[in-house]
Design a protein around this motif. Structure first.
Motif, PDB file in Angstrom:
ATOM      1  N   GLU A   1      27.037  61.303  34.184  1.00  0.00           N
ATOM      2  CA  GLU A   1      28.247  60.876  32.969  1.00  0.00           C
ATOM      3  C   GLU A   1      28.841  59.628  33.883  1.00  0.00           C
ATOM      4  N   PHE A   2      28.114  59.084  34.621  1.00  0.00           N
ATOM      5  CA  PHE A   2      28.792  57.722  35.637  1.00  0.00           C
ATOM      6  C   PHE A   2      29.018  56.929  34.660  1.00  0.00           C
ATOM      7  N   GLU A   3      30.222  56.336  34.780  1.00  0.00           N
ATOM      8  CA  GLU A   3      30.901  55.094  34.246  1.00  0.00           C
ATOM      9  C   GLU A   3      31.611  54.160  35.078  1.00  0.00           C
ATOM     10  N   LEU A   4      31.339  53.021  35.048  1.00  0.00           N
ATOM     11  CA  LEU A   4      32.085  52.009  36.196  1.00  0.00           C
ATOM     12  C   LEU A   4      32.260  50.801  35.213  1.00  0.00           C
ATOM     13  N   GLU A   5      33.489  50.143  35.428  1.00  0.00           N
ATOM     14  CA  GLU A   5      33.864  49.118  34.569  1.00  0.00           C
ATOM     15  C   GLU A   5      34.997  48.205  35.323  1.00  0.00           C
ATOM     16  N   GLY A   6      34.633  46.944  35.415  1.00  0.00           N
ATOM     17  CA  GLY A   6      35.428  45.943  35.939  1.00  0.00           C
ATOM     18  C   GLY A   6      35.581  45.661  37.424  1.00  0.00           C
ATOM     19  N   PHE A   7      34.541  46.050  38.177  1.00  0.00           N
ATOM     20  CA  PHE A   7      34.434  45.732  39.615  1.00  0.00           C
ATOM     21  C   PHE A   7      34.717  44.348  39.704  1.00  0.00           C
ATOM     22  N   ASN A   8      35.854  44.048  40.732  1.00  0.00           N
ATOM     23  CA  ASN A   8      36.197  42.737  40.803  1.00  0.00           C
ATOM     24  C   ASN A   8      36.597  42.490  42.280  1.00  0.00           C
ATOM     25  N   GLN A   9      37.273  41.360  42.411  1.00  0.00           N
ATOM     26  CA  GLN A   9      37.928  41.132  43.810  1.00  0.00           C
ATOM     27  C   GLN A   9      38.909  41.938  44.627  1.00  0.00           C
ATOM     28  N   GLN A  10      39.726  42.773  43.385  1.00  0.00           N
ATOM     29  CA  GLN A  10      40.455  43.664  44.102  1.00  0.00           C
ATOM     30  C   GLN A  10      40.459  44.951  42.960  1.00  0.00           C
ATOM     31  N   ASN A  11      39.865  45.967  43.578  1.00  0.00           N
ATOM     32  CA  ASN A  11      39.604  47.125  42.685  1.00  0.00           C
ATOM     33  C   ASN A  11      40.838  48.168  42.968  1.00  0.00           C
TER      34      ASN A  11
END
Length: 149
Positions: free
Chosen positions: A84-94
């Motif tokens: 059930e892995f979900e990842l959203e919005g990985f960016n320059q400052q997490n």
């Protein structure tokens, strides 16, 4: 059992900070997803490794006007047999509001599993379920070198 006690080596985090921190305003620096075969029959066990920067914020101000960060560190977590892995919005400052952990009973086996949520703060969020978790290591945070221009 408290949810963080499900994580093998959680004592390393407590020894570093004096308690299990909320990781408020912590930052996910690195995520490694892996599904390489790791068992004798060649089956894959999906895992995620997370490098999370955390600290204890003191009441005193530093020279720059920001609150002093005590024991500023990077904790390397390994979560295995994830689903059930979900990842959203990985960016320059997490940045995360907190690291939320919850023990749940797995319906098929009745065994405990760990629901992990890196709570949304600025675009980034991540959640999954892990059957096993470990603190691989914890090290003092070091500023990355300035990029060469």
């Amino acid at each position: 059992m408290q949810a963080h006690e499900f994580i093998e080596g959680h004592e390393l985090v407590i020894a570093r900070f004096g308690l299990w921190p909320s990781f408020h305003d912590g930052e996910v620096l690195r995520i490694i997803l892996d599904r390489s075969p790791r068992v004798p029959d060649g089956a894959s066990i999906p895992s995620v490794e997370v490098h999370l920067r955390g600290w204890i914020m003191g009441p005193e101000l530093a020279e720059d006007g920001h609150y002093k960060l005590h024991n500023d560190s990077v904790i390397r977590f390994l979560f295995e047999d994830i689903s059930e892995f979900e990842l959203e919005g990985f960016n320059q400052q997490n940045v995360v509001t907190s690291l939320n952990l919850e023990l749940r009973d797995e319906p098929q086996s009745g065994a405990n599993v760990l629901h992990v949520e890196f709570e949304h703060c600025y675009q980034f969020c991540c959640a999954f379920i892990a059957r096993w978790a470990k603190v691989v290591d914890i090290r003092p945070y070091a500023e990355p070198p300035a990029s060469l221009a």
